[in-house]
Design a protein around this motif. Sequence first.
Motif, PDB file in Angstrom:
ATOM      1  N   ALA A  63      40.919  35.278   9.229  1.00 42.80           N
ATOM      2  CA  ALA A  63      39.488  35.025   9.450  1.00 42.80           C
ATOM      3  C   ALA A  63      38.811  36.251  10.052  1.00 42.80           C
ATOM      4  N   ASP A  64      39.442  36.844  11.061  1.00 43.40           N
ATOM      5  CA  ASP A  64      38.857  38.016  11.715  1.00 43.40           C
ATOM      6  C   ASP A  64      38.762  39.204  10.751  1.00 43.40           C
ATOM      7  N   TYR A  65      39.770  39.350   9.916  1.00 45.18           N
ATOM      8  CA  TYR A  65      39.774  40.434   8.921  1.00 45.18           C
ATOM      9  C   TYR A  65      38.646  40.226   7.911  1.00 45.18           C
ATOM     10  N   THR A  66      38.469  38.986   7.471  1.00 48.04           N
ATOM     11  CA  THR A  66      37.392  38.665   6.524  1.00 48.04           C
ATOM     12  C   THR A  66      36.030  38.944   7.151  1.00 48.04           C
ATOM     13  N   LEU A  67      35.864  38.567   8.409  1.00 51.02           N
ATOM     14  CA  LEU A  67      34.581  38.779   9.087  1.00 51.02           C
ATOM     15  C   LEU A  67      34.331  40.268   9.311  1.00 51.02           C
ATOM     16  N   ALA A  68      35.372  41.015   9.630  1.00 47.03           N
ATOM     17  CA  ALA A  68      35.211  42.460   9.810  1.00 47.03           C
ATOM     18  C   ALA A  68      34.804  43.127   8.505  1.00 47.03           C
ATOM     19  N   LYS A  69      35.431  42.717   7.408  1.00 51.21           N
ATOM     20  CA  LYS A  69      35.050  43.269   6.104  1.00 51.21           C
ATOM     21  C   LYS A  69      33.632  42.864   5.725  1.00 51.21           C
ATOM     22  N   ALA A  70      33.227  41.662   6.127  1.00 47.04           N
ATOM     23  CA  ALA A  70      31.862  41.210   5.836  1.00 47.04           C
ATOM     24  C   ALA A  70      30.841  42.073   6.561  1.00 47.04           C
ATOM     25  N   ARG A  71      31.148  42.454   7.801  1.00 43.09           N
ATOM     26  CA  ARG A  71      30.224  43.328   8.531  1.00 43.09           C
ATOM     27  C   ARG A  71      30.098  44.688   7.851  1.00 43.09           C
ATOM     28  N   VAL A  72      31.225  45.211   7.376  1.00 42.22           N
ATOM     29  CA  VAL A  72      31.175  46.462   6.614  1.00 42.22           C
ATOM     30  C   VAL A  72      30.394  46.255   5.319  1.00 42.22           C
ATOM     31  N   GLY A  73      30.597  45.092   4.702  1.00 44.85           N
ATOM     32  CA  GLY A  73      29.865  44.780   3.471  1.00 44.85           C
ATOM     33  C   GLY A  73      28.368  44.729   3.683  1.00 44.85           C
ATOM     34  N   LEU A  74      27.960  44.243   4.842  1.00 46.61           N
ATOM     35  CA  LEU A  74      26.537  44.190   5.155  1.00 46.61           C
ATOM     36  C   LEU A  74      25.954  45.603   5.272  1.00 46.61           C
ATOM     37  N   ILE A  75      26.674  46.490   5.927  1.00 37.79           N
ATOM     38  CA  ILE A  75      26.219  47.882   6.031  1.00 37.79           C
ATOM     39  C   ILE A  75      26.192  48.532   4.652  1.00 37.79           C
ATOM     40  N   ASP A  76      27.230  48.261   3.872  1.00 37.93           N
ATOM     41  CA  ASP A  76      27.293  48.823   2.523  1.00 37.93           C
ATOM     42  C   ASP A  76      26.137  48.332   1.672  1.00 37.93           C
ATOM     43  N   LEU A  77      25.786  47.066   1.821  1.00 39.53           N
ATOM     44  CA  LEU A  77      24.659  46.498   1.076  1.00 39.53           C
ATOM     45  C   LEU A  77      23.363  47.223   1.425  1.00 39.53           C
ATOM     46  N   ALA A  78      23.138  47.447   2.715  1.00 41.98           N
ATOM     47  CA  ALA A  78      21.922  48.144   3.138  1.00 41.98           C
ATOM     48  C   ALA A  78      21.896  49.580   2.621  1.00 41.98           C
ATOM     49  N   LEU A 400      52.000  36.207   0.441  1.00 39.58           N
ATOM     50  CA  LEU A 400      51.049  37.281   0.179  1.00 39.58           C
ATOM     51  C   LEU A 400      49.696  36.993   0.817  1.00 39.58           C
ATOM     52  N   TYR A 401      49.270  35.730   0.785  1.00 40.72           N
ATOM     53  CA  TYR A 401      48.013  35.381   1.467  1.00 40.72           C
ATOM     54  C   TYR A 401      48.109  35.713   2.952  1.00 40.72           C
ATOM     55  N   GLU A 402      49.256  35.367   3.535  1.00 37.19           N
ATOM     56  CA  GLU A 402      49.421  35.613   4.968  1.00 37.19           C
ATOM     57  C   GLU A 402      49.547  37.102   5.269  1.00 37.19           C
ATOM     58  N   ASP A 403      50.394  37.798   4.528  1.00 36.20           N
ATOM     59  CA  ASP A 403      50.629  39.220   4.804  1.00 36.20           C
ATOM     60  C   ASP A 403      49.407  40.078   4.501  1.00 36.20           C
ATOM     61  N   ASN A 404      48.596  39.675   3.512  1.00 39.58           N
ATOM     62  CA  ASN A 404      47.397  40.436   3.178  1.00 39.58           C
ATOM     63  C   ASN A 404      46.168  39.960   3.946  1.00 39.58           C
ATOM     64  N   ALA A 405      46.368  38.977   4.838  1.00 41.87           N
ATOM     65  CA  ALA A 405      45.273  38.422   5.648  1.00 41.87           C
ATOM     66  C   ALA A 405      44.117  37.947   4.782  1.00 41.87           C
ATOM     67  N   SER A 406      44.464  37.196   3.726  1.00 40.42           N
ATOM     68  CA  SER A 406      43.434  36.599   2.861  1.00 40.42           C
ATOM     69  C   SER A 406      43.028  35.258   3.452  1.00 40.42           C
ATOM     70  N   THR A 407      41.745  35.062   3.637  1.00 40.98           N
ATOM     71  CA  THR A 407      41.297  33.839   4.283  1.00 40.98           C
ATOM     72  C   THR A 407      41.623  32.609   3.430  1.00 40.98           C
ATOM     73  N   LEU A 408      42.029  31.551   4.095  1.00 35.57           N
ATOM     74  CA  LEU A 408      42.309  30.289   3.422  1.00 35.57           C
ATOM     75  C   LEU A 408      41.074  29.406   3.340  1.00 35.57           C
ATOM     76  N   THR A 409      39.974  29.829   3.962  1.00 34.70           N
ATOM     77  CA  THR A 409      38.779  28.977   4.024  1.00 34.70           C
ATOM     78  C   THR A 409      37.525  29.744   3.597  1.00 34.70           C
ATOM     79  N   PRO A 410      37.486  30.273   2.380  1.00 34.84           N
ATOM     80  CA  PRO A 410      36.260  30.945   1.930  1.00 34.84           C
ATOM     81  C   PRO A 410      35.172  29.933   1.612  1.00 34.84           C
ATOM     82  N   ASP A 411      33.941  30.380   1.633  1.00 32.22           N
ATOM     83  CA  ASP A 411      32.822  29.513   1.274  1.00 32.22           C
ATOM     84  C   ASP A 411      32.853  29.224  -0.229  1.00 32.22           C
ATOM     85  N   PRO A 412      32.734  27.964  -0.649  1.00 37.27           N
ATOM     86  CA  PRO A 412      32.827  27.634  -2.082  1.00 37.27           C
ATOM     87  C   PRO A 412      31.786  28.351  -2.943  1.00 37.27           C
ATOM     88  N   THR A 413      30.562  28.488  -2.454  1.00 36.51           N
ATOM     89  CA  THR A 413      29.532  29.173  -3.243  1.00 36.51           C
ATOM     90  C   THR A 413      29.852  30.659  -3.377  1.00 36.51           C
TER      91      THR A 413
END
Length: 443
Positions: A63-78, A400-413
């Motif tokens: 979850a923390d890894y996903t949120l950290a990447k999302a923050r980078v994604g927000l900067i990248d979007l801008a 692989l989900y665990e080792d790659n820190a892939s979130t198990l709870t992404p938003d469906p949309t």
Amino acid sequence: MLSPTPFSPSLLLTLGFAALLVLQLLTRLWLLSRQVRHVARHRAQVPAAFAQHVPLAAHQKAADYTLAKARVGLIDLALSTALLLAWTLLGGLDALHQQLLQWLGQGLHQQLALLAAFTLISGLAGLPLSLYQTFVVEQRFGFNKLTPRLWLADLVKSTLVGAVIGLPLAALILWLMASSGALWWLWAWIVWAGFNLLLMWLYPSVIAPLFNRFEPLKDEAIQQRVTALMQRCGFSAKGLFVMDGSRRSAHANAYFTGFGSAKRVVFYDTLLKQLAPNEVEAVLAHELGHFKHRHITKRLVGLFAMSLAALALLGWLSQQPWFYTGLGVRPSLDMLLSGASALAGNEAVALLLFMLVVPVLSFFLAPLMSYFSRRDEFQADAYAAAQAEGGALASALLTLYEDNASTLTPDPTYVAFYYSHPPAIERLARLPAPAPALAPNAS
């Protein structure tokens, strides 16, 4: 810059492009905010379907890894939106084009210089965020294995390889645009398609070894399983190789590369360390499923068809002066006044403008493309479950989900819009579970 007259095609293009860009920006912000809220809301507890398989600490790390990447994604979007505006409506591409015309005059050399300068400036603009992603975010979560020296070596090699391959191809495309008449786009497509097929054939043995070491697979247990699997599936490859992916990242993967008789099976060394032999076999069976269902061929045909349509559209747009002025660029007026077509002297500008605009339009096709990709993944999983052990594939995916820190709870949309692979809970629900607790809660 030319001033568009009221309700002219140029003004309509400017307004339409600006509206689509704003709509894309708002949609991406909305999707990203949904993903952040959904992942953060479910951070405190492992989903019931995974409670016996995934520790809470691993779930929270994902979850923390996903949120950290999302923050980078927000900067990248801008940054990407600002850069796109700067290149187009704010006149950046026009300023670069005019400056190079003053320095170099008109001709193929100026066109190539424009393409090279655009690529260099765009690459430099994205470099700080790329460095932050690698040496801060990936480093913090234990995935980055790159040293600054290796990163710099990769950058230099990739730049040189890109120049050696890209500049001759660009020169040929520009020459075809200038000299082969109204159907230049057809000849350019033939060259582009042929080049991509050649690159697929050369990549495993010529390009990939410039960046990674590839050694024959030595693990006898895995080799026997993989060889038997490929024989059952009627698949042949030039060899089984292990790639030193751990030099750059802790992420794991396996893939096929090459074309025709040059196909290779490649395992990341990290994958072989994380999975048991029967799990490696199941992962490879999934990849073979893509070949069995001809997903690779279908995607390649689809890519070639879309590129042909895109080049045909560019062939028409490049003849329209409003295509340039509506996107903030002055075409070479001396060529227009002399009776030449709007494309004459503007070949590189037309290519760059089209490359900048197409992602804005194609963004809204992302949900459809993602849907077809997820469908293909389900088919490949079903094939793997039939040819290998379905439970082994499920346990491999969990690892692989665990080792790659892939979130198990992404938003469906967010999943529906972006995910090329099904989320874990949907994917594992269709496979034999590694333990009884997975299936009842998976739907």
